[in-house]
Design a protein around this motif. Structure first.
Motif, short mmCIF file in Angstrom:
data_model
loop_
_atom_site.label_atom_id
_atom_site.label_comp_id
_atom_site.label_asym_id
_atom_site.label_seq_id
_atom_site.Cartn_x
_atom_site.Cartn_y
_atom_site.Cartn_z
N LYS A 1 67.20 8.90 59.44
CA LYS A 1 68.32 8.31 58.86
C LYS A 1 67.83 6.71 59.05
O LYS A 1 67.52 6.18 59.95
N ARG A 2 67.97 6.16 57.85
CA ARG A 2 67.78 4.83 57.75
C ARG A 2 68.75 3.80 57.90
O ARG A 2 69.89 4.11 57.90
N THR A 3 68.44 2.69 58.72
CA THR A 3 69.57 1.69 59.20
C THR A 3 69.82 0.86 57.95
O THR A 3 69.26 0.92 56.83
N TRP A 4 71.05 0.18 57.97
CA TRP A 4 71.52 -0.70 56.90
C TRP A 4 70.42 -2.02 56.58
O TRP A 4 69.93 -2.00 55.64
N ASN A 5 69.85 -2.19 57.61
CA ASN A 5 68.59 -3.06 57.65
C ASN A 5 67.29 -2.67 56.75
O ASN A 5 66.73 -3.36 56.23
N GLN A 6 67.14 -1.42 56.86
CA GLN A 6 65.91 -0.54 56.68
C GLN A 6 66.18 -0.76 54.99
O GLN A 6 65.35 -0.86 54.37
N HIS A 7 67.50 -0.19 54.65
CA HIS A 7 67.54 -0.33 53.19
C HIS A 7 67.58 -1.49 52.61
O HIS A 7 67.42 -1.52 51.53
N TYR A 8 68.05 -2.35 53.31
CA TYR A 8 68.19 -3.82 52.83
C TYR A 8 66.63 -4.19 52.51
O TYR A 8 66.51 -4.73 51.33
N CYS A 9 65.75 -3.98 53.32
CA CYS A 9 64.29 -4.40 53.19
C CYS A 9 63.79 -3.56 52.18
O CYS A 9 63.06 -4.20 51.06
N GLU A 10 64.26 -2.28 51.65
CA GLU A 10 63.68 -1.60 50.49
C GLU A 10 64.03 -2.29 49.52
O GLU A 10 63.61 -2.26 48.31
N LEU A 11 65.67 -2.66 49.51
CA LEU A 11 66.11 -3.27 48.31
C LEU A 11 65.39 -4.50 48.13
O LEU A 11 65.09 -5.07 46.68
N ILE A 12 65.04 -5.44 49.08
CA ILE A 12 64.16 -6.71 48.82
C ILE A 12 62.87 -6.19 47.97
O ILE A 12 62.29 -6.87 47.03
N LEU A 13 62.23 -4.88 48.65
CA LEU A 13 60.85 -4.67 47.94
C LEU A 13 61.02 -4.46 46.45
O LEU A 13 60.21 -4.59 45.61
N PHE A 14 62.24 -3.35 46.15
CA PHE A 14 62.60 -2.94 44.81
C PHE A 14 62.67 -4.25 43.99
O PHE A 14 62.23 -4.29 42.88
N LYS A 15 63.46 -5.36 44.63
CA LYS A 15 63.77 -6.49 43.46
C LYS A 15 62.33 -7.05 43.31
O LYS A 15 62.12 -7.73 42.12
N GLN A 16 61.49 -7.37 44.35
CA GLN A 16 60.06 -7.79 44.15
C GLN A 16 59.21 -7.03 43.02
O GLN A 16 58.50 -7.61 42.21
N GLN A 17 59.50 -5.70 42.93
CA GLN A 17 58.76 -4.87 42.10
C GLN A 17 59.10 -4.98 40.78
O GLN A 17 58.62 -4.70 39.78
N HIS A 18 60.40 -5.16 40.65
CA HIS A 18 61.22 -4.87 39.37
C HIS A 18 61.80 -6.29 38.88
O HIS A 18 62.44 -6.16 37.87
N GLY A 19 62.02 -7.08 39.74
CA GLY A 19 62.76 -8.51 39.23
C GLY A 19 64.16 -8.39 39.24
O GLY A 19 65.16 -9.17 38.73
N HIS A 20 64.96 -7.55 39.61
CA HIS A 20 66.26 -7.06 39.91
C HIS A 20 66.74 -6.11 41.10
O HIS A 20 65.93 -5.42 41.37
N CYS A 21 68.05 -5.86 41.28
CA CYS A 21 68.52 -5.05 42.22
C CYS A 21 69.12 -3.81 41.60
O CYS A 21 69.97 -3.18 42.34
N ASN A 22 69.04 -3.57 40.30
CA ASN A 22 69.89 -2.67 39.67
C ASN A 22 68.92 -1.29 39.89
O ASN A 22 68.39 -0.81 38.95
N VAL A 23 69.10 -0.62 40.90
CA VAL A 23 68.35 0.46 41.28
C VAL A 23 69.09 1.73 40.63
O VAL A 23 70.30 1.96 40.61
N PRO A 24 68.31 2.34 39.67
CA PRO A 24 68.80 3.51 39.05
C PRO A 24 69.45 4.51 39.95
O PRO A 24 69.08 4.67 40.73
N GLN A 25 70.70 5.02 39.22
CA GLN A 25 71.27 6.05 40.22
C GLN A 25 70.89 7.51 39.79
O GLN A 25 70.91 8.33 40.67
N LYS A 26 70.07 7.59 38.65
CA LYS A 26 69.65 8.84 38.28
C LYS A 26 67.99 8.64 37.87
O LYS A 26 67.88 7.58 37.54
N ARG A 27 67.30 9.71 38.15
CA ARG A 27 65.85 9.75 37.62
C ARG A 27 65.04 8.57 38.62
O ARG A 27 64.36 7.90 37.92
N PHE A 28 65.36 8.14 39.44
CA PHE A 28 64.78 7.17 40.49
C PHE A 28 64.14 8.23 41.70
O PHE A 28 64.73 9.02 42.20
#
Length: 113
Positions: A1-28
């Motif tokens: 199970k991932r911690t809050w900080n691990q998810h937050y770091c993943e969101l940072i990486l997602f933003k670096q890759q996509h330019g935003h924090c709008n993680v799709p809810q489906k088909r991701f």
């Protein structure tokens, strides 16, 4: 199970890759991250989010309103489709891409009325 900080770091990486924090809810490919982001929005709506975490997510640029996220996401994909058409002369985007998934979804919705 991932911690809050691990998810937050993943969101940072997602933003670096996509330019935003709008993680799709489906088909991701990482539903864990999209579920975590949705959960953060729910916690914020209930006013039970820790202020330090809210500040971090604000600074990262997370939109708290899912309506705004959907609107922004649609506009971004549409702009991307226009660029694709200019470059290739058609809108037959490969389905394996995020844009291709979106185009397929839009066609399905059009066909359903």
């Amino acid at each position: 199970k991932r911690t809050w900080n691990q998810h937050y770091c993943e969101l940072i990486l997602f933003k670096q890759q996509h330019g935003h924090c709008n993680v799709p809810q489906k088909r991701f490919h990482d539903l864990s991250l999209s579920n975590w982001v949705a959960w953060q929005r729910a916690i914020k709506r209930r006013n039970t989010m820790r202020k330090d975490r809210e500040l971090l997510l604000d600074e990262l640029g997370l939109h708290w309103s899912w309506v705004k996220v959907r609107h922004d996401y649609w506009n971004e994909r549409y702009s991307e489709l226009l660029r694709f058409k200019l470059a290739h002369g058609h809108c037959n985007v490969p389905r394996r891409s995020e844009l291709g998934s979106w185009v397929s979804w839009m066609r399905q919705r059009r066909n359903k009325g």
